[in-house]
Design an enzyme around this catalytic site. Structure first.
Site, PDB file in Angstrom:
ATOM      1  N   HIS A 113       3.141   4.085  -3.512  1.00 15.92           N
ATOM      2  CA  HIS A 113       3.597   5.445  -3.830  1.00 15.92           C
ATOM      3  C   HIS A 113       4.957   5.393  -4.523  1.00 15.92           C
ATOM      4  O   HIS A 113       5.174   6.039  -5.549  1.00 15.92           O
ATOM      5  CB  HIS A 113       3.720   6.284  -2.553  1.00 15.92           C
ATOM      6  CG  HIS A 113       2.430   6.630  -1.904  1.00 15.92           C
ATOM      7  ND1 HIS A 113       1.452   7.389  -2.528  1.00 15.92           N
ATOM      8  CD2 HIS A 113       1.949   6.335  -0.664  1.00 15.92           C
ATOM      9  CE1 HIS A 113       0.432   7.545  -1.702  1.00 15.92           C
ATOM     10  NE2 HIS A 113       0.703   6.915  -0.576  1.00 15.92           N
ATOM     11  N   SER A 141       3.150  10.890   9.005  1.00 13.02           N
ATOM     12  CA  SER A 141       3.113  10.890   7.537  1.00 13.02           C
ATOM     13  C   SER A 141       4.326  11.549   6.907  1.00 13.02           C
ATOM     14  O   SER A 141       4.719  11.210   5.790  1.00 13.02           O
ATOM     15  CB  SER A 141       1.854  11.612   7.048  1.00 13.02           C
ATOM     16  OG  SER A 141       0.714  11.189   7.733  1.00 13.02           O
ATOM     17  N   HIS A 201       7.806   6.924   9.189  1.00 13.37           N
ATOM     18  CA  HIS A 201       8.568   7.041   7.938  1.00 13.37           C
ATOM     19  C   HIS A 201      10.020   7.359   8.267  1.00 13.37           C
ATOM     20  O   HIS A 201      10.339   7.848   9.354  1.00 13.37           O
ATOM     21  CB  HIS A 201       7.963   8.111   7.026  1.00 13.37           C
ATOM     22  CG  HIS A 201       6.773   7.641   6.258  1.00 13.37           C
ATOM     23  ND1 HIS A 201       6.855   7.110   4.989  1.00 13.37           N
ATOM     24  CD2 HIS A 201       5.460   7.593   6.589  1.00 13.37           C
ATOM     25  CE1 HIS A 201       5.654   6.768   4.564  1.00 13.37           C
ATOM     26  NE2 HIS A 201       4.785   7.047   5.527  1.00 13.37           N
ATOM     27  N   TYR A 223       4.167  15.813   3.744  1.00 13.26           N
ATOM     28  CA  TYR A 223       3.522  14.513   3.518  1.00 13.26           C
ATOM     29  C   TYR A 223       4.377  13.670   2.571  1.00 13.26           C
ATOM     30  O   TYR A 223       4.723  14.107   1.476  1.00 13.26           O
ATOM     31  CB  TYR A 223       2.147  14.778   2.915  1.00 13.26           C
ATOM     32  CG  TYR A 223       1.182  13.629   2.927  1.00 13.26           C
ATOM     33  CD1 TYR A 223       0.619  13.183   4.121  1.00 13.26           C
ATOM     34  CD2 TYR A 223       0.784  13.014   1.743  1.00 13.26           C
ATOM     35  CE1 TYR A 223      -0.299  12.147   4.129  1.00 13.26           C
ATOM     36  CE2 TYR A 223      -0.133  11.979   1.739  1.00 13.26           C
ATOM     37  CZ  TYR A 223      -0.666  11.549   2.936  1.00 13.26           C
ATOM     38  OH  TYR A 223      -1.575  10.525   2.941  1.00 13.26           O
ATOM     39  N   HIS A 251       2.620   4.504  12.952  1.00 15.67           N
ATOM     40  CA  HIS A 251       3.057   4.342  11.559  1.00 15.67           C
ATOM     41  C   HIS A 251       4.129   5.388  11.294  1.00 15.67           C
ATOM     42  O   HIS A 251       3.860   6.591  11.347  1.00 15.67           O
ATOM     43  CB  HIS A 251       1.856   4.550  10.629  1.00 15.67           C
ATOM     44  CG  HIS A 251       2.174   4.555   9.164  1.00 15.67           C
ATOM     45  ND1 HIS A 251       1.919   3.468   8.347  1.00 15.67           N
ATOM     46  CD2 HIS A 251       2.695   5.508   8.351  1.00 15.67           C
ATOM     47  CE1 HIS A 251       2.279   3.762   7.102  1.00 15.67           C
ATOM     48  NE2 HIS A 251       2.755   5.001   7.084  1.00 15.67           N
ATOM     49  N   ARG A 267       0.840  -1.198   0.000  1.00 14.95           N
ATOM     50  CA  ARG A 267       0.000   0.000   0.000  1.00 14.95           C
ATOM     51  C   ARG A 267       0.876   1.249   0.000  1.00 14.95           C
ATOM     52  O   ARG A 267       0.896   2.000  -0.966  1.00 14.95           O
ATOM     53  CB  ARG A 267      -0.960  -0.020   1.196  1.00 14.95           C
ATOM     54  CG  ARG A 267      -2.155   0.954   1.052  1.00 14.95           C
ATOM     55  CD  ARG A 267      -1.794   2.385   1.340  1.00 14.95           C
ATOM     56  NE  ARG A 267      -1.246   2.540   2.684  1.00 14.95           N
ATOM     57  CZ  ARG A 267      -0.665   3.641   3.114  1.00 14.95           C
ATOM     58  NH1 ARG A 267      -0.536   4.708   2.324  1.00 14.95           N
ATOM     59  NH2 ARG A 267      -0.162   3.704   4.350  1.00 14.95           N
ATOM     60  N   ASP A 268       1.656   1.452   1.061  1.00 15.06           N
ATOM     61  CA  ASP A 268       2.556   2.606   1.091  1.00 15.06           C
ATOM     62  C   ASP A 268       3.616   2.469   0.002  1.00 15.06           C
ATOM     63  O   ASP A 268       4.030   3.455  -0.618  1.00 15.06           O
ATOM     64  CB  ASP A 268       3.220   2.729   2.467  1.00 15.06           C
ATOM     65  CG  ASP A 268       3.399   4.184   2.899  1.00 15.06           C
ATOM     66  OD1 ASP A 268       3.826   4.990   2.059  1.00 15.06           O
ATOM     67  OD2 ASP A 268       3.110   4.512   4.060  1.00 15.06           O
TER      68      ASP A 268
END
EC number: 4.1.3.39
Length: 350
Positions: free
Chosen positions: A26, A176, A207, A296, A205, A22-23
């Site tokens: 991108h 995000s 990054h 983002y 979650h 899913r991520d």
């Protein structure tokens, strides 16, 4: 809202969700093939990953001119993932205003069993009807408070309460932009844990835009988080997500039980996930600017595209996006910023 119905093995200390499909969409510009999805799901399932998220990078209905079109319809990928997994549960993401209630129903009919609903961190109220539907359908529910770095812990906790009261069984602090630093994660997770108590679990979650995905996840667990996201090989937006294989290695070292085999997940990352990636997710200047400026993470590929189109530096686009406090869904404003920088360049030359 009781957490009794959450898929959670008593031997786990935390439940891991892999977001590569899913991520990672991108990073791959939403070009996953069926063969890639089938191979990745099989490898993650064999390694013991409890939950695998599968959808367009921007969730159900995200395949569009604004966000980028999927090579393979996401509902087909959800169905394939559910048919492939032997033990793993298949999760799907939806953003109110992008996905619809009908999309949720279709995803469930295709085998998805965990509905993850994401809103900007100040807009939890737009998710109420979607959580209600998901619970009516018997789906497990997870809430994403995106761009969680932009508001203080106490305000974030109030937004989490809105989601929990609507039927959300686990509310995530979602970094995000990869902008949160250690205590910033711990303080937010602790605030949500204090607010929600036994009404809902708390997740995190992260990054890698400041290189802190793993460290921040550890802070989250120590502050009370029960669900943690990551992606094999950091396969995600920006510099990617916290690498699952590294998380499992660290969790093993500090005694946090996940049910995932370290060697199997390391093999999956190296031999199955890496070949499906168009390139490694890099902690380069663009990614660093996103983490530093609070942008983002999915803006990266859009910024690179506008940089190439208008001949302006991508890192400058991203820095100004941070200054303007743009959020997910405002990717088109990168065009305005690019034109602004272009005009400034031309004026400087004259």
């Amino acid at each position: 809202m009781s957490t009794d119905e959450i898929y959670f093995n008593p031997i786990w200390d935390v439940r891991m969700t892999d977001t590569s499909l899913r991520d990672g969409s991108h990073h791959k510009r939403h070009q996953f093939t069926k063969d890639e999805v089938q191979a990745i799901v099989a490898a993650l399932d064999a390694a013991g990953v409890p939950v695998i998220e599968v959808t367009h990078g921007d969730g159900l209905g995200g395949s569009s001119f604004n966000y980028g079109f999927s090579k393979t319809p996401e509902q087909e990928l959800i169905k394939l993932a559910a048919e492939t997994a032997k033990e793993s549960k298949i999760a799907f993401l939806m953003l109110p205003g992008v996905g619809t209630k009908e999309d949720i129903k279709e995803a469930q009919s295709n085998g998805g069993s965990i509905c993850r609903i994401a809103t900007h961190c100040t807009e939890a109220d737009v998710s109420i009807q979607h959580f209600g539907l998901a619970r009516e359908l018997g789906l497990e529910t997870v809430g994403f408070l995106m761009m969680s770095h932009t508001i203080p812990p106490e305000k974030l906790a109030k937004q989490a309460r809105i989601m929990a009261d609507a039927g959300c069984q686990c509310v995530y602090v979602v970094d995000s932009a990869g902008a949160l630093v250690l205590e910033g994660v711990a303080d937010r997770v602790a605030a949500l844990v204090a607010e929600l108590g036994s009404d809902a679990q708390v997740g995190f979650h992260g990054h890698e835009n400041l290189g802190l995905g793993v460290a921040n996840s550890i802070e989250a667990v120590r502050a009370g988080a029960k669900q943690i996201d990551g992606s094999c090989r950091r396969f995600g937006a920006g510099a990617g997500n916290a690498p699952v294989e590294a998380l499992i290695g660290v969790f093993d070292k500090i005694g946090v039980k996940t049910g995932i085999d370290f060697f199997d997940i390391a093999d999956a990352a190296e031999e199955v996930v890496a070949p499906a990636m168009p390139a490694e997710c890099l902690l380069d200047r663009n990614a660093l600017i996103m983490g530093y400026s609070g942008v983002y993470s999915s803006f990266l590929k859009h910024a690179i595209r506008q940089s190439e189109r208008y001949g302006v530096p991508a890192h400058q686009l991203l820095h100004r996006a941070g200054q303007r406090k743009l959020i997910g869904g405002q990717e088109d404003q990168l065009i305005d910023i690019a034109l602004e920088i272009k005009r400034e360049q031309e004026t400087a030359k004259s």
